[in-house]
Design an enzyme around this catalytic site. Sequence first.
Site, PDB file in Angstrom:
ATOM      1  CD  GLU A 165      -2.562   2.051  -3.555  1.00  0.00           C
ATOM      2  OE1 GLU A 165      -3.469   2.885  -3.752  1.00  0.00           O
ATOM      3  OE2 GLU A 165      -1.694   2.201  -2.672  1.00  0.00           O
ATOM      4  CG  HIS A 171      -3.683   9.077  -0.439  1.00  0.00           C
ATOM      5  ND1 HIS A 171      -4.445   9.917   0.364  1.00  0.00           N
ATOM      6  CD2 HIS A 171      -4.419   7.952  -0.598  1.00  0.00           C
ATOM      7  CE1 HIS A 171      -5.576   9.324   0.667  1.00  0.00           C
ATOM      8  NE2 HIS A 171      -5.594   8.134   0.096  1.00  0.00           N
ATOM      9  CG  HIS A 193      -1.913   1.030   1.322  1.00  0.00           C
ATOM     10  ND1 HIS A 193      -2.221   1.675   2.500  1.00  0.00           N
ATOM     11  CD2 HIS A 193      -2.723   1.573   0.383  1.00  0.00           C
ATOM     12  CE1 HIS A 193      -3.181   2.549   2.292  1.00  0.00           C
ATOM     13  NE2 HIS A 193      -3.502   2.515   1.012  1.00  0.00           N
ATOM     14  NE  ARG A 194      -1.965   5.699   0.766  1.00  0.00           N
ATOM     15  CZ  ARG A 194      -2.590   6.393   1.703  1.00  0.00           C
ATOM     16  NH1 ARG A 194      -1.915   7.282   2.426  1.00  0.00           N
ATOM     17  NH2 ARG A 194      -3.874   6.227   1.938  1.00  0.00           N
ATOM     18  CG  ASP A 208      -2.737   6.659  -3.855  1.00  0.00           C
ATOM     19  OD1 ASP A 208      -3.772   5.981  -3.980  1.00  0.00           O
ATOM     20  OD2 ASP A 208      -1.949   6.526  -2.899  1.00  0.00           O
TER      21      ASP A 208
END
Length: 224
Positions: free
Chosen positions: A35, A50, A8-9, A37
């Site tokens: 992942e 994000h 995640h990120r 954004d």
Amino acid sequence: MSFLTVGHRGVMGVEPENTLRSFRRAEQAGLDQIELDLHLSKDGALVVMHDADVDRTTDGSGAIRDLTLAEIRTLDAGLGERVPAFEEVLDAVSCPIQAEIKDAAAARALADTLRERGETERVSVLSFHDEALAEIHALLPDVRTVLVASRLGPEIVTRAQAVGARLVSLDLTHLSLDVVRRCQAAGIAVMAWTVNTAQDWALARALRLDGAATDLPTAPAEQP
């Protein structure tokens, strides 16, 4: 599919989020995918961040849409890391990527980049914005789309089908076995965010999820 682990990120629990340092560490840790954004800068660059502004994760301030990429690149994103453009991440890691469209206006720019770079196989496109996923699906039908949602009503299956998504990424704290079964019965795999603690991993196993996004570099097999 086998259980999918997604950084995640990157691994934002131990490294500055959405930085090349974080993505490289996630890949080195053996996570299946990373992942990130995406927002559009003032000059139309795909910026990996994000939030809609730079205030929380850098030493600068202001909305991404009001700053050029060059201006954003002067900011410290943590430990001396710079805010990367999407193309830099493509070059920095070789593992599969989940690119989440935070700004729906970024869909066309992302589609153009994936086509130009020949990355339509490696990159999946995620979003809370159904219209952004629908645009990606129309422009690049072969690209995997992933619907992200926090509200999990009975329409989740039809929403995913409408944008061509065969995977949904859902809030673990709102998930139920009924939602998981309904999606999987329709041929839609289910992953959850964000799965960090031993309790989280136990719940993910109990719900028979197909994957999970985590902030940490620890592999699921190592979780208690």
